[in-house]
Design an enzyme around this catalytic site. Structure first.
Site, PDB file in Angstrom:
ATOM      1  N   PHE A   1      -0.335 -16.710 -22.015  1.00 26.60           N
ATOM      2  CA  PHE A   1      -1.083 -15.526 -21.758  1.00 26.60           C
ATOM      3  C   PHE A   1      -0.206 -14.130 -22.636  1.00 26.60           C
ATOM      4  O   PHE A   1       0.951 -14.172 -22.615  1.00 26.60           O
ATOM      5  CB  PHE A   1      -1.146 -14.991 -20.316  1.00 26.60           C
ATOM      6  N   ASP A   2      -1.220 -13.421 -23.413  1.00 23.13           N
ATOM      7  CA  ASP A   2      -0.616 -12.182 -23.784  1.00 23.13           C
ATOM      8  C   ASP A   2      -0.639 -11.430 -22.417  1.00 23.13           C
ATOM      9  O   ASP A   2      -1.330 -11.754 -21.387  1.00 23.13           O
ATOM     10  CB  ASP A   2      -1.678 -11.661 -24.874  1.00 23.13           C
ATOM     11  N   LYS A   3       0.071 -10.290 -22.453  1.00 18.21           N
ATOM     12  CA  LYS A   3       0.160  -9.468 -21.211  1.00 18.21           C
ATOM     13  C   LYS A   3      -0.800  -8.173 -21.232  1.00 18.21           C
ATOM     14  O   LYS A   3      -1.641  -8.162 -20.500  1.00 18.21           O
ATOM     15  CB  LYS A   3       1.539  -8.754 -21.334  1.00 18.21           C
TER      16      LYS A   3
ATOM     17  N   VAL B   1      -4.458 -17.349 -23.996  1.00 26.70           N
ATOM     18  CA  VAL B   1      -5.402 -16.365 -23.597  1.00 26.70           C
ATOM     19  C   VAL B   1      -5.030 -14.915 -24.345  1.00 26.70           C
ATOM     20  O   VAL B   1      -3.788 -14.445 -23.817  1.00 26.70           O
ATOM     21  CB  VAL B   1      -5.397 -16.341 -22.148  1.00 26.70           C
TER      22      VAL B   1
END
Length: 663
Positions: free
Chosen positions: A351-353, A553
């Site tokens: 995941f990106d943050k 994501v």
């Protein structure tokens, strides 16, 4: 049928770029028109007393529209010596017409062309993603030429040119700030949620390599300057900028074939030639056994039709379409069968943050008055001063104080002054207010005790950006902001874990401590911070070792290369950049991260149904081919079984329209 998908993807470039009378969607419209004529012919022959030529005319029209693009591809492939599914379908349709089974031939071509067209409809992703990336970079730059300035195309910029970047405009080149200071929103490159303060490098500094220059002095192409004018020395040519590297990365990975394509190629290599050889051999059976030439041809054509049943042509597309339609109702866009299939085999998600696991904007998280200062008075003062500033953090603080505490701005502040890299000062009720870091407090001769330092360290550990507030010569409190996790992030991750996702990792451009803090709060297995786009690509490649399937994501441009190289790229829709959406295989259109478990569950169910459909359709082939060879089934029986198996696989696929993830 994976073969159909593979064939359409591989051959789309052979003819699809030419468009047609309806533009890019010509192939899809032709398939629909073919279906219209097929059903019209069926109605005319079964339900009306009209002469036979009327229904035959409709079937011929269905043949033309359904077989047009299939024939084009078959010709191109045959010239290369490749006999694939297109060739088999055309041969089967011609054979059906030869033995006067026009309706069956028209149905075959209609169903095959529809599946083909819908696969092609999702193509052109590579070119679109590259175009979207290219558009991020400004087309011109304002260059200083002695005492004058000149607008030049970014392609004409040279190393060491000095460009002037006006407030709230995009930066035209990768370089170093040599004059002025500003805050720069570089979320499009690094994914950092909060604009970064940029200051000019010390005069006469001997510049090290670009990568070694302090990040507070470096700016990137395509990032957005804040409220102040800055001058930047160009250190990279247009073709070498960070944005250009992103374009190159995306274009490279977009051209790589998927494992599914390679597997289906192997299947096609033996299946189609084997059928052709068998049909040709059976055409000459009259030379070996006692029967007429017509009987041999009839048997051969029957076997040809039996080898290309409708059920096999429609088994995968029907399941894929049902799953994609179901996902669309839930606000999820899935771009084709391969993405749908791969989703179901995922065990690792990166995941990106910013904007993905978090809200993507700073929120006021802590208000701590000290030295007996009244909380309401403290809030009034902070709101009054911060509302005069245009800095994104100041705007976030003002908004949250106003909305969450109901404090009204009384406009008692004046003479606000921003001190780059430290904070702001202003006059308030006849005194001086300072809001900023420890350095600012030192300059204002305000003592910051060890207890406050400890409190600040604790907040920093949890990913907060902390600001001290001083009034005259007294420290009166501190406030903190951070990009907070989405409300349903932890619940979503728990659900993903429950459905079998083994590893969930965050890849972020933010500091490692911010990543660790968010990861701990929401239940991630790991977090990696301080990553540039190429670092995210390396992290995905590392995760993909041992043939592990990995989803990425994200919502930003900086995520595009990582999304493109991952097994499945998933874009957060509403907050997502155009390029992230173009590069992604799956887009959560309503920007709801909680849709992830649903779409993975849907993919697993669709994979199961595709397997069932392939077993049914291949079982029919395995049954009908020997039955037609040995004369146990004539063309009428074969067609009846075809239509029955087609109905079974379509009804099986339609179950996906009612799919919902069980709690």
């Amino acid at each position: 049928m994976e073969t159909v998908q593979s064939q359409s993807k591989n051959s789309s470039t052979d003819h699809h770029d030419h468009g047609g009378i309806f533009g890019e969607k010509t192939e899809l419209y032709f398939a629909i028109i073919s279906g219209f004529f097929f059903f019209l012919g069926l109605i005319l022959s079964k339900l009306t007393p009209l002469p036979e030529w009327t229904s035959h005319s409709c079937y011929i029209a269905a043949y033309f529209f359904g077989g047009y693009y299939t024939l084009l591809e078959a010709i191109v492939k045959t010239r290369k010596g490749e006999f694939e599914i297109d060739f088999l379908m055309i041969a089967a349709a011609i054979g059906a017409a030869y033995i006067d089974s026009w309706a069956e031939g028209a149905l075959l071509l209609f169903l095959f062309s529809l599946g083909h067209a819908l696969e092609h409809h999702a193509l052109n992703k590579a070119t679109k993603s590259i175009e979207a990336l290219g558009e991020l970079s400004p087309k011109t730059a304002l260059v200083r030429k002695g005492s004058t300035t000149e607008v030049v195309a970014v392609e004409d910029l040279k190393i060491d040119d000095i460009i002037i970047v006006k407030p709230n405009s995009q930066i035209s080149a990768d370089g170093v700030v040599i004059k002025g200071s500003s805050s720069v929103d570089q979320s499009s490159i690094t994914g950092e949620s909060i604009p970064i303060d940029k200051t000019a490098i010390a005069p006469n500094t001997k510049l090290p390599k670009f990568e070694e220059i302090d990040s507070s002095n470096v700016v990137y192409t395509g990032t957005l300057n804040g409220d102040n004018i800055i001058e930047v020395k160009v250190l990279k040519l247009s073709k070498d900028t960070t944005i250009s590297r992103l374009v190159k990365m995306v274009s490279e990975v977009e051209t790589k074939k998927s494992p599914t394509q390679l597997q289906t190629k192997k299947f096609e290599k033996w299946f189609v030639p084997a059928v052709i050889i068998m049909v040709v051999a059976l055409s000459f059976a009259h030379l070996v056994i006692e029967e007429t030439v017509r009987e041999s041809l009839y048997r051969a054509i029957s076997v040809l039709v039996a080898s290309s049943p409708c059920a096999l042509a429609i088994s995968t597309p029907s399941a894929v379409l049902s799953a994609i339609a179901r996902a669309a109702k839930k606000g999820v866009l899935i771009k084709g069968g391969r993405a749908l299939e791969d989703l179901g085999s995922l065990r690792v998600i990166a995941f990106d943050k910013t904007g993905t696991l978090t809200e993507g904007k700073p929120r006021l998280t802590n208000i701590i008055p000290i030295n007996g200062f009244d909380k309401n008075e403290f809030l009034e003062m902070v709101l009054d001063v911060e509302s005069l500033s245009n800095h994104p953090l100041a705007r976030a603080i003002s908004k949250d104080i106003n909305s969450e505490y109901g404090i009204e701005n009384k406009h008692r502040s004046s003479d606000i002054q921003a001190i780059q890299g430290k904070g702001i000062r202003a006059r308030y009720n006849g005194g001086n207010v300072f809001i900023g870091n420890v350095e600012m407090m030192k300059d204002a001769k305000i003592t910051v005790g060890s207890e406050i330092h400890q409190q600040m360290d604790e907040l920093l550990q949890y990913g907060n950006t902390v600001m001290l507030v001083g009034y005259n010569e007294t420290l009166i409190g501190l406030i903190s902001v951070m990009d907070v996790p989405r409300k349903l992030a932890s619940q979503t991750l728990a659900r993903l874990k429950k459905i079998g996702i083994k590893q969930m990792i965050m890849l972020t451009g933010d500091h490692q401590r911010v990543g660790d803090s968010i990861a701990k709060q929401i239940g991630l297995t790991d977090a990696k911070g301080n990553l540039l786009p190429e670092d995210k690509v390396k992290a995905i490649e590392e995760l993909q070792k041992n043939n592990t399937k990995v989803a990425m994501v994200g919502d930003g441009v900086n995520d595009a290369p990582a999304m493109a190289i991952s097994t499945v790229g998933i874009a957060m829709g509403a907050a997502g950049s155009d390029v992230a959406l173009e590069t992604a295989d799956v887009a959560l259109m309503s920007d709801k991260i909680q849709s992830l478990p649903f779409v993975i569950g849907l993919s697993r169910e669709s994979r199961r149904i595709i397997k069932q459909n392939l077993w049914i359709s291949m079982g029919v082939v395995a049954l009908l081919v020997p039955a037609t060879i040995f004369g146990f089934a004539n063309i009428g029986v074969a067609v009846a079984i075809h239509e029955g198996s087609t109905l079974v696989v379509v009804l099986n696929a339609l179950r996906l329209l009612r799919y919902d993830l069980k709690e």
